[in-house]
Design a protein around this motif. Structure first.
Motif, PDB file in Angstrom:
ATOM      1  N   GLY A  68     -70.545 -58.264  -8.510  1.00  0.00           N
ATOM      2  CA  GLY A  68     -70.187 -58.682  -9.860  1.00  0.00           C
ATOM      3  C   GLY A  68     -71.148 -59.709 -10.409  1.00  0.00           C
ATOM      4  N   ILE A  69     -70.749 -60.373 -11.486  1.00  0.00           N
ATOM      5  CA  ILE A  69     -71.582 -61.380 -12.115  1.00  0.00           C
ATOM      6  C   ILE A  69     -70.789 -62.670 -12.282  1.00  0.00           C
ATOM      7  N   ARG A  70     -71.523 -63.802 -12.338  1.00  0.00           N
ATOM      8  CA  ARG A  70     -70.903 -65.096 -12.565  1.00  0.00           C
ATOM      9  C   ARG A  70     -71.743 -65.863 -13.560  1.00  0.00           C
ATOM     10  N   TYR A  71     -71.097 -66.332 -14.598  1.00  0.00           N
ATOM     11  CA  TYR A  71     -71.787 -67.113 -15.624  1.00  0.00           C
ATOM     12  C   TYR A  71     -71.649 -68.591 -15.297  1.00  0.00           C
ATOM     13  N   GLU A  72     -72.752 -69.321 -15.338  1.00  0.00           N
ATOM     14  CA  GLU A  72     -72.741 -70.751 -15.072  1.00  0.00           C
ATOM     15  C   GLU A  72     -73.223 -71.491 -16.306  1.00  0.00           C
ATOM     16  N   ALA A  73     -72.475 -72.509 -16.707  1.00  0.00           N
ATOM     17  CA  ALA A  73     -72.860 -73.338 -17.845  1.00  0.00           C
ATOM     18  C   ALA A  73     -72.671 -74.792 -17.455  1.00  0.00           C
TER      19      ALA A  73
END
Length: 221
Positions: A68-73
């Protein structure tokens, strides 16, 4: 508008299990849901790593893996109402696990032998898996349906669920007529452009408010 509601309680009180049950029941009723979990543990890539270095330079990054994907901010605002629309523009309700200090409507998950602490903002009722509950302010496994009814009844007018405008990350309240007018106008202009084919799903339009300022983001479908 996107309804943000919380599920809070002490560690190992059963918050995650309750969230899963609530989300499954709401989805079965046709409510489009999202889920946010507040944690005190670090979630961003360490600065010493390659991806962490990029994150520090740019402010955000996406990790893409086989699962999957993981968004980091970096440095997110403490109030999720300021950014939840960025990730859940097409949802009706987003469930927030944790974040007891955040002033949103919430249910307190009571562990056996632990009283409900005072001063928690927005508590609508208590969930206790060891009791049936009264279905009004105290909920248990036998009255979970009443709790889901309560959340569903809090949903804003769904007439404008096909068009949402976000200003600085927050949804702009619109009546059904206004939402339909904005949706129809934008889709009409987009369809007139050569090579544009609109099918199912959502279309994102980013509008910069000023020449050198931030941007406003519009979500429509």
């Amino acid at each position: 508008m996107i309804l943000l509601v919380g599920v809070c309680g002490y560690k190992d009180s059963g918050k995650t299990t309750l969230c899963r049950e609530i989300l499954e029941r709401l989805e079965a009723r046709g409510v489009r849901t999202g889920y946010v979990k507040r944690t005190a543990e670090p979630v961003l890539s360490p600065v010493g790593t390659d991806s962490g270095g990029v994150l520090g330079d740019r402010g955000d990054a996406v990790l893409w893996g086989p699962d999957g994907i993981r968004y980091e901010a970096g440095s997110p605002e403490e109030d999720p109402r300021r950014w939840v629309g960025r990730f859940f523009a097409d949802r009706d309700l987003v469930l927030l696990e944790g974040g007891k200090e955040i002033p949103v409507p919430k249910i307190w998950v009571r562990a056996p032998g632990h009283p409900v602490p005072e001063g928690i903002p927005g508590v609508l009722g208590v969930y206790d898996r060891t009791v049936p509950g009264d279905g009004v302010t105290l909920f248990g496994p036998d009255t979970l349906g009443h709790l889901v009814d309560r959340f569903e009844g809090m949903l804003p007018d769904r007439e404008n669920r096909s068009c949402r405008v976000f200003v600085e990350g927050r949804p702009l309240p619109m009546k059904g007529f206004v939402a339909g007018f904005v949706r129809g106008g934008l889709l009409g202009m987009l369809r007139s452009l050569k090579g544009v084919e609109l099918s199912q799903g959502w279309v994102s339009v980013g509008v910069r408010a000023e020449e050198d300022g931030g941007s406003e983001k519009t979500e429509l479908g």
